[in-house]
Scaffold this motif. Sequence first.
Motif, PDB file in Angstrom:
ATOM      1  N   UNK A 133       6.646  -7.015 -15.030  1.00 10.81           N
ATOM      2  CA  UNK A 133       5.459  -7.515 -15.694  1.00 10.81           C
ATOM      3  C   UNK A 133       4.328  -7.852 -14.746  1.00 10.81           C
ATOM      4  N   UNK A 134       4.439  -7.452 -13.486  1.00 14.84           N
ATOM      5  CA  UNK A 134       3.427  -7.768 -12.483  1.00 14.84           C
ATOM      6  C   UNK A 134       2.186  -6.897 -12.653  1.00 14.84           C
ATOM      7  N   UNK A 135       1.093  -7.348 -12.043  1.00 13.78           N
ATOM      8  CA  UNK A 135      -0.116  -6.541 -12.008  1.00 13.78           C
ATOM      9  C   UNK A 135      -0.052  -5.451 -10.963  1.00 13.78           C
ATOM     10  N   UNK A 136       0.743  -5.682  -9.910  1.00 11.27           N
ATOM     11  CA  UNK A 136       0.966  -4.647  -8.906  1.00 11.27           C
ATOM     12  C   UNK A 136       2.296  -4.879  -8.212  1.00 11.27           C
ATOM     13  N   UNK A 137       2.847  -3.791  -7.687  1.00 12.32           N
ATOM     14  CA  UNK A 137       4.013  -3.835  -6.806  1.00 12.32           C
ATOM     15  C   UNK A 137       3.710  -2.919  -5.635  1.00 12.32           C
ATOM     16  N   UNK A 138       3.912  -3.409  -4.425  1.00 13.19           N
ATOM     17  CA  UNK A 138       3.595  -2.626  -3.241  1.00 13.19           C
ATOM     18  C   UNK A 138       4.805  -2.361  -2.381  1.00 13.19           C
ATOM     19  N   UNK A 139       4.705  -1.280  -1.600  1.00 15.98           N
ATOM     20  CA  UNK A 139       5.712  -0.959  -0.591  1.00 15.98           C
ATOM     21  C   UNK A 139       5.048  -1.107   0.772  1.00 15.98           C
ATOM     22  N   UNK A 140       5.397  -2.157   1.482  1.00 14.63           N
ATOM     23  CA  UNK A 140       4.777  -2.409   2.787  1.00 14.63           C
ATOM     24  C   UNK A 140       5.168  -1.317   3.772  1.00 14.63           C
ATOM     25  N   UNK A 209       1.805 -12.096   0.478  1.00 10.01           N
ATOM     26  CA  UNK A 209       0.420 -12.544   0.588  1.00 10.01           C
ATOM     27  C   UNK A 209      -0.503 -11.447   0.082  1.00 10.01           C
ATOM     28  N   UNK A 210      -0.185 -10.228   0.426  1.00  9.56           N
ATOM     29  CA  UNK A 210      -0.808  -9.013  -0.094  1.00  9.56           C
ATOM     30  C   UNK A 210      -0.005  -7.853   0.463  1.00  9.56           C
ATOM     31  N   UNK A 211      -0.275  -6.644   0.005  1.00  7.55           N
ATOM     32  CA  UNK A 211       0.401  -5.454   0.513  1.00  7.55           C
ATOM     33  C   UNK A 211      -0.661  -4.411   0.814  1.00  7.55           C
ATOM     34  N   UNK A 212      -0.579  -3.803   1.989  1.00 11.03           N
ATOM     35  CA  UNK A 212      -1.540  -2.781   2.356  1.00 11.03           C
ATOM     36  C   UNK A 212      -0.958  -1.384   2.281  1.00 11.03           C
ATOM     37  N   UNK A 213      -1.813  -0.408   2.041  1.00 10.79           N
ATOM     38  CA  UNK A 213      -1.551   1.022   2.265  1.00 10.79           C
ATOM     39  C   UNK A 213      -0.765   1.742   1.175  1.00 10.79           C
ATOM     40  N   UNK A 214       0.064   1.042   0.404  1.00  9.39           N
ATOM     41  CA  UNK A 214       0.870   1.702  -0.629  1.00  9.39           C
ATOM     42  C   UNK A 214       1.132   0.703  -1.749  1.00  9.39           C
ATOM     43  N   UNK A 215       0.258   0.715  -2.760  1.00  8.43           N
ATOM     44  CA  UNK A 215       0.321  -0.295  -3.816  1.00  8.43           C
ATOM     45  C   UNK A 215       0.150   0.373  -5.177  1.00  8.43           C
ATOM     46  N   UNK A 216       1.102   0.120  -6.061  1.00  6.86           N
ATOM     47  CA  UNK A 216       1.051   0.638  -7.423  1.00  6.86           C
ATOM     48  C   UNK A 216       0.565  -0.470  -8.349  1.00  6.86           C
ATOM     49  N   UNK A 217      -0.571  -0.215  -9.011  1.00  5.35           N
ATOM     50  CA  UNK A 217      -1.173  -1.187  -9.919  1.00  5.35           C
ATOM     51  C   UNK A 217      -0.984  -0.768 -11.368  1.00  5.35           C
ATOM     52  N   UNK A 218      -0.831  -1.740 -12.232  1.00  2.10           N
ATOM     53  CA  UNK A 218      -1.099  -1.540 -13.647  1.00  2.10           C
ATOM     54  C   UNK A 218      -2.615  -1.366 -13.756  1.00  2.10           C
ATOM     55  N   UNK A 257       6.144  -7.418  -3.622  1.00  2.00           N
ATOM     56  CA  UNK A 257       6.548  -6.330  -2.744  1.00  2.00           C
ATOM     57  C   UNK A 257       7.933  -5.850  -3.112  1.00  2.00           C
ATOM     58  N   UNK A 258       8.208  -4.603  -2.779  1.00  2.00           N
ATOM     59  CA  UNK A 258       9.506  -3.983  -3.056  1.00  2.00           C
ATOM     60  C   UNK A 258      10.297  -3.875  -1.756  1.00  2.00           C
ATOM     61  N   UNK A 259      11.550  -4.345  -1.785  1.00  2.76           N
ATOM     62  CA  UNK A 259      12.418  -4.223  -0.629  1.00  2.76           C
ATOM     63  C   UNK A 259      13.735  -3.598  -1.060  1.00  2.76           C
ATOM     64  N   UNK A 260      14.267  -2.628  -0.328  1.00  5.90           N
ATOM     65  CA  UNK A 260      13.705  -2.045   0.892  1.00  5.90           C
ATOM     66  C   UNK A 260      12.493  -1.175   0.603  1.00  5.90           C
TER      67      UNK A 260
END
Length: 303
Positions: A133-140, A209-218, A257-260
């Motif tokens: 349900x997030x607004x974005x999920x990123x892969x650092x 805090x934030x994710x750079x370079x690879x971020x999937x947004x709704x 963020x997504x881990x791994x």
Amino acid sequence: MTRRGSADWGLPSTPRPAAVDVLIPTRNRPAELAVTLAGLAAQDGPDFNVTISDQSTHVPSWNHPAAEAMVRVLEAQGHRVRLLRHLPARGLAEQRHFLLENAAAPAVLFLDDDVWLEPGMLAGLAGALASSGAGFVGAAVQGLSYLPDSRPDEEAPFELWDTGKVEPERIRRGEPGFERWTLHNAANLAHVASRLGLPAGEWQLYKVAWVGACVLYNRTALLDCGGFGFWDQLPPGHAGEDVAAQWRVMERYGGAGLVPSGAVHLESPTTVTDRTADAAEILLGGSGTAAGGGQDVHPPHNQ
């Protein structure tokens, strides 16, 4: 969607509505762009299209045999690829604003032109975005040259979203949560992931805090928070525009963020040499630090 295999490349392709628009800003990086596109070509599902916005000094980054070959592979697999020349350059935020204006899918992946994605990453990001349900999920992005460099102090702020649901939160410099920025230095997240010991194919969400370079947004959530429409409030020489957008989304919808993370930074020299203005500080300010002072909220990848 399962990508069309080579046995079907010669058959007519019927475009289907995309679940994800992959948006790639690029400038003077033909080799890196080719690697980035190769990573996309290895992704199975969800359905995605690709839009590349180029602001290279001379010929566009896609005008290189390796990049051209990867564009042809993606098209043969059934993906629509749009190559857009977008000049004059007015800064990073305007470039992202332009890409977002050219998107129509329910989700948008802002992917830098120097990131290779492990197979399965797009599916993982899309599944996490939908379930959380997030607004974005990123892969650092991970700088694999730093794998021998363990930094326990920088990894200390790591904290999972235990329930799998992501809650809205406010992040500003000097406030709780900002210290998480160290998680994405070097290869810190790779070390964190190895300690978690997750079975192959499984992932968890953690607080960022934030994710750079690879971020999937709704896409609806991003637009609801203004997207990158603030570009005209910034001088062309800025960084931190993605931080500003994400902090706005996080306050209303949450972000994670997504881990791994299977996003690998190619560790090429940055093309963003003018970081005179910190977009997040100009637009949103902070707590305990004057705008523009202290740690840059958008440091070069993998410092």
